[in-house]
Design a protein around this motif. Structure first.
Motif, PDB file in Angstrom:
ATOM      1  N   ILE A 175       0.846  -1.202   0.000  1.00 44.76           N
ATOM      2  CA  ILE A 175       0.000   0.000   0.000  1.00 44.76           C
ATOM      3  C   ILE A 175       0.880   1.251   0.000  1.00 44.76           C
ATOM      4  CG2 ILE A 175      -1.610   1.383   1.389  1.00 44.76           C
ATOM      5  CD1 ILE A 175      -2.846  -1.304   2.311  1.00 44.76           C
ATOM      6  N   LYS A 176       1.981   1.188   0.732  1.00 45.27           N
ATOM      7  CA  LYS A 176       2.911   2.316   0.811  1.00 45.27           C
ATOM      8  C   LYS A 176       3.817   2.404  -0.418  1.00 45.27           C
ATOM      9  CE  LYS A 176       3.231   2.562   5.856  1.00 45.27           C
ATOM     10  NZ  LYS A 176       4.149   2.467   7.005  1.00 45.27           N
ATOM     11  N   MET A 177       3.606   1.500  -1.381  1.00 43.62           N
ATOM     12  CA  MET A 177       4.369   1.450  -2.625  1.00 43.62           C
ATOM     13  C   MET A 177       5.837   1.070  -2.403  1.00 43.62           C
ATOM     14  SD  MET A 177       1.965   2.172  -4.692  1.00 43.62           S
ATOM     15  CE  MET A 177       2.013   3.072  -6.200  1.00 43.62           C
ATOM     16  N   ASP A 178       6.124   0.392  -1.299  1.00 42.69           N
ATOM     17  CA  ASP A 178       7.472  -0.099  -1.021  1.00 42.69           C
ATOM     18  C   ASP A 178       7.493  -1.581  -1.391  1.00 42.69           C
ATOM     19  OD1 ASP A 178       9.981  -0.718  -0.115  1.00 42.69           O
ATOM     20  OD2 ASP A 178       9.711   0.180   1.880  1.00 42.69           O
ATOM     21  N   PHE A 179       7.590  -1.848  -2.682  1.00 44.23           N
ATOM     22  CA  PHE A 179       7.447  -3.203  -3.202  1.00 44.23           C
ATOM     23  C   PHE A 179       8.601  -4.113  -2.792  1.00 44.23           C
ATOM     24  CE2 PHE A 179       5.150  -0.547  -6.415  1.00 44.23           C
ATOM     25  CZ  PHE A 179       3.889  -0.889  -5.991  1.00 44.23           C
ATOM     26  N   LYS A 180       9.806  -3.565  -2.723  1.00 36.36           N
ATOM     27  CA  LYS A 180      10.964  -4.395  -2.335  1.00 36.36           C
ATOM     28  C   LYS A 180      10.815  -4.883  -0.900  1.00 36.36           C
ATOM     29  CE  LYS A 180      14.136  -2.587  -5.724  1.00 36.36           C
ATOM     30  NZ  LYS A 180      15.405  -1.975  -6.018  1.00 36.36           N
ATOM     31  N   LYS A 181      10.368  -4.004  -0.031  1.00 36.63           N
ATOM     32  CA  LYS A 181      10.150  -4.397   1.367  1.00 36.63           C
ATOM     33  C   LYS A 181       9.029  -5.433   1.452  1.00 36.63           C
ATOM     34  CE  LYS A 181       9.389  -2.597   5.998  1.00 36.63           C
ATOM     35  NZ  LYS A 181       9.145  -1.415   6.825  1.00 36.63           N
ATOM     36  N   ALA A 182       7.985  -5.243   0.654  1.00 41.84           N
ATOM     37  CA  ALA A 182       6.870  -6.200   0.637  1.00 41.84           C
ATOM     38  C   ALA A 182       7.374  -7.586   0.250  1.00 41.84           C
ATOM     39  CB  ALA A 182       5.787  -5.732  -0.325  1.00 41.84           C
ATOM     40  N   LEU A 183       8.274  -7.642  -0.728  1.00 45.51           N
ATOM     41  CA  LEU A 183       8.837  -8.930  -1.157  1.00 45.51           C
ATOM     42  C   LEU A 183       9.708  -9.556  -0.068  1.00 45.51           C
ATOM     43  CD1 LEU A 183       9.713  -8.087  -4.863  1.00 45.51           C
ATOM     44  CD2 LEU A 183       7.961  -9.680  -4.068  1.00 45.51           C
ATOM     45  N   GLU A 184      10.478  -8.736   0.634  1.00 47.86           N
ATOM     46  CA  GLU A 184      11.309  -9.240   1.741  1.00 47.86           C
ATOM     47  C   GLU A 184      10.436  -9.853   2.828  1.00 47.86           C
ATOM     48  OE1 GLU A 184      13.726  -6.044   3.244  1.00 47.86           O
ATOM     49  OE2 GLU A 184      14.615  -5.670   1.272  1.00 47.86           O
ATOM     50  N   ILE A 185       9.331  -9.198   3.130  1.00 53.50           N
ATOM     51  CA  ILE A 185       8.427  -9.685   4.179  1.00 53.50           C
ATOM     52  C   ILE A 185       7.786 -11.001   3.746  1.00 53.50           C
ATOM     53  CG2 ILE A 185       6.323  -9.173   5.474  1.00 53.50           C
ATOM     54  CD1 ILE A 185       7.183  -6.153   5.227  1.00 53.50           C
ATOM     55  N   LEU A 186       7.416 -11.121   2.475  1.00 54.15           N
ATOM     56  CA  LEU A 186       6.843 -12.378   1.977  1.00 54.15           C
ATOM     57  C   LEU A 186       7.856 -13.514   2.076  1.00 54.15           C
ATOM     58  CD1 LEU A 186       4.733 -11.334  -1.131  1.00 54.15           C
ATOM     59  CD2 LEU A 186       3.918 -12.042   1.118  1.00 54.15           C
ATOM     60  N   LYS A 187       9.112 -13.191   1.831  1.00 55.10           N
ATOM     61  CA  LYS A 187      10.171 -14.198   1.960  1.00 55.10           C
ATOM     62  C   LYS A 187      10.246 -14.701   3.403  1.00 55.10           C
ATOM     63  CE  LYS A 187      15.041 -14.931   0.862  1.00 55.10           C
ATOM     64  NZ  LYS A 187      16.287 -14.314   0.362  1.00 55.10           N
ATOM     65  N   GLU A 188      10.117 -13.768   4.349  1.00 57.97           N
ATOM     66  CA  GLU A 188      10.104 -14.140   5.765  1.00 57.97           C
ATOM     67  C   GLU A 188       8.856 -14.968   6.094  1.00 57.97           C
ATOM     68  OE1 GLU A 188      10.162 -12.080  10.209  1.00 57.97           O
ATOM     69  OE2 GLU A 188      10.378 -10.809   8.432  1.00 57.97           O
ATOM     70  N   ALA A 189       7.736 -14.612   5.494  1.00 59.85           N
ATOM     71  CA  ALA A 189       6.486 -15.330   5.752  1.00 59.85           C
ATOM     72  C   ALA A 189       6.593 -16.790   5.330  1.00 59.85           C
ATOM     73  CB  ALA A 189       5.322 -14.649   5.032  1.00 59.85           C
ATOM     74  N   LYS A 190       7.375 -17.058   4.290  1.00 64.55           N
ATOM     75  CA  LYS A 190       7.537 -18.443   3.822  1.00 64.55           C
ATOM     76  C   LYS A 190       8.098 -19.352   4.919  1.00 64.55           C
ATOM     77  CE  LYS A 190       8.153 -17.820  -1.132  1.00 64.55           C
ATOM     78  NZ  LYS A 190       9.096 -17.937  -2.253  1.00 64.55           N
ATOM     79  N   LYS A 191       8.885 -18.784   5.815  1.00 64.05           N
ATOM     80  CA  LYS A 191       9.458 -19.569   6.916  1.00 64.05           C
ATOM     81  C   LYS A 191       8.367 -20.098   7.851  1.00 64.05           C
ATOM     82  CE  LYS A 191      13.577 -16.672   6.996  1.00 64.05           C
ATOM     83  NZ  LYS A 191      14.302 -15.664   7.792  1.00 64.05           N
ATOM     84  N   LEU A 215       1.812 -17.601  -1.439  1.00 64.39           N
ATOM     85  CA  LEU A 215       2.922 -16.670  -1.268  1.00 64.39           C
ATOM     86  C   LEU A 215       3.697 -16.474  -2.575  1.00 64.39           C
ATOM     87  CD1 LEU A 215       4.160 -17.821   2.245  1.00 64.39           C
ATOM     88  CD2 LEU A 215       3.070 -15.644   1.700  1.00 64.39           C
ATOM     89  N   LYS A 216       3.868 -17.556  -3.322  1.00 64.37           N
ATOM     90  CA  LYS A 216       4.560 -17.448  -4.621  1.00 64.37           C
ATOM     91  C   LYS A 216       3.765 -16.593  -5.602  1.00 64.37           C
ATOM     92  CE  LYS A 216       7.026 -21.815  -4.233  1.00 64.37           C
ATOM     93  NZ  LYS A 216       7.097 -23.222  -4.675  1.00 64.37           N
ATOM     94  N   SER A 217       2.461 -16.793  -5.629  1.00 57.38           N
ATOM     95  CA  SER A 217       1.635 -15.992  -6.545  1.00 57.38           C
ATOM     96  C   SER A 217       1.612 -14.528  -6.101  1.00 57.38           C
ATOM     97  CB  SER A 217       0.218 -16.558  -6.649  1.00 57.38           C
ATOM     98  OG  SER A 217      -0.472 -16.398  -5.446  1.00 57.38           O
ATOM     99  N   LYS A 218       1.623 -14.293  -4.808  1.00 59.30           N
ATOM    100  CA  LYS A 218       1.657 -12.920  -4.286  1.00 59.30           C
ATOM    101  C   LYS A 218       2.978 -12.248  -4.657  1.00 59.30           C
ATOM    102  CE  LYS A 218      -0.150  -9.672  -1.696  1.00 59.30           C
ATOM    103  NZ  LYS A 218      -1.113  -8.789  -2.304  1.00 59.30           N
ATOM    104  N   GLU A 219       4.086 -12.997  -4.558  1.00 61.06           N
ATOM    105  CA  GLU A 219       5.393 -12.461  -4.956  1.00 61.06           C
ATOM    106  C   GLU A 219       5.387 -12.076  -6.436  1.00 61.06           C
ATOM    107  OE1 GLU A 219       8.318 -15.449  -4.065  1.00 61.06           O
ATOM    108  OE2 GLU A 219       8.800 -14.541  -2.142  1.00 61.06           O
ATOM    109  N   LYS A 220       4.859 -12.953  -7.250  1.00 61.36           N
ATOM    110  CA  LYS A 220       4.786 -12.696  -8.684  1.00 61.36           C
ATOM    111  C   LYS A 220       3.949 -11.449  -8.959  1.00 61.36           C
ATOM    112  CE  LYS A 220       3.478 -14.898 -13.033  1.00 61.36           C
ATOM    113  NZ  LYS A 220       2.830 -16.032 -13.661  1.00 61.36           N
TER     114      LYS A 220
END
Length: 177
Positions: A120-136, A147-152
Motif C-alpha cells: 500500500i505504501k508502494m514499497d514493493f521491495k520491502k513487501a517482497l522481503e516480508i513475503l520471503k520471511e512469511a515463507k518460513k 505466497l509465490k503468486s503474491k510475490e509474482k
C-alpha cells in the motif's frame, strides 16, 4: 466460555457470512450471555468491516475484543485487515508489530498483512522481503503457492527501468549498420 454461549457463538460462526440474519441472531444471544467474549466481539467486528463496510463501528468492536482478551488469536488478524481497508496505516503497523509477539498466532498470515501494508505504501521491495520471511512460517503447500503468486503479483507492480538515451542511440546505430 459457557456451554450455552459457545453454542450460540458457533452457530453464529457457522452462519457467517452466508446467512447474516441467523448469524446476527445467534451472535446477539452469545453476547447477551457474555458481553466481554473476545471471539463474539471479533465476529461482530468482522460483520461491520467485511459485510457492512462500516469500519469505524467495526474498529469499536475489535478494540473492545482486544481489551477483553489481549491474547486472543483471532482478533488481531481481522482487526489489521479492517485497519488496512480503512487506510489507518499507522495503527495497522503498530498492531502488526504487537501481534507478531503473541504466542501461538499465525505469523505467516500476519506477515502477509505486513507485506500488504508495504505494498500500500508502494514499497514493493520491502513487501517482497516480508513475503520471503512469511515463507518460513508457512506450513502447507497451499500457503506456499499463495505466497509465490503474491510475490509474482508484486514483482509485476515494480516499475521497469527505462533504457537510457545513450543505450537507445547505440542500439539504433547497430540496427542501421
Amino acid at each position: 466460555m459457557t456451554l450455552t454461549k459457545s453454542k450460540y457463538y458457533f452457530e453464529a460462526l457457522d452462519n457467517y457470512p452466508y446467512n447474516l440474519p441467523d448469524c446476527l441472531e445467534a451472535l446477539n444471544y452469545a453476547l447477551s450471555y457474555d458481553p466481554e467474549d473476545a471471539d463474539s466481539l471479533c465476529l461482530m467486528g468482522r460483520i461491520y468491516s467485511e459485510m457492512l463496510i462500516d469500519y469505524e463501528k467495526a474498529k469499536l468492536y475489535f478494540e473492545e475484543a482486544l481489551q477483553c482478551d489481549v491474547t486472543n488469536l483471532n482478533t488481531p488478524r481481522y482487526y489489521i485487515k479492517c485497519l488496512l481497508d480503512n487506510e489507518d496505516l499507522d495503527e495497522a503497523e503498530k498492531l502488526i508489530e504487537y501481534s507478531l509477539k503473541i504466542k501461538g498466532i499465525d505469523k505467516c498470515r500476519i506477515l502477509i498483512q505486513k507485506s500488504y501494508l508495504s505494498e500500500i505504501k508502494m514499497d514493493f521491495k520491502k513487501a517482497l522481503e516480508i513475503l520471503k520471511e512469511a515463507k518460513k512460517f508457512a506450513y502447507d503447500q497451499s500457503m506456499l503457492d499463495f505466497l509465490k503468486s503474491k510475490e509474482k503479483f508484486i514483482k509485476e507492480k515494480i516499475p521497469k527501468k527505462k533504457k537510457t538515451k545513450s543505450k537507445a542511440k547505440s542500439n539504433k546505430k547497430k540496427e542501421t549498420n
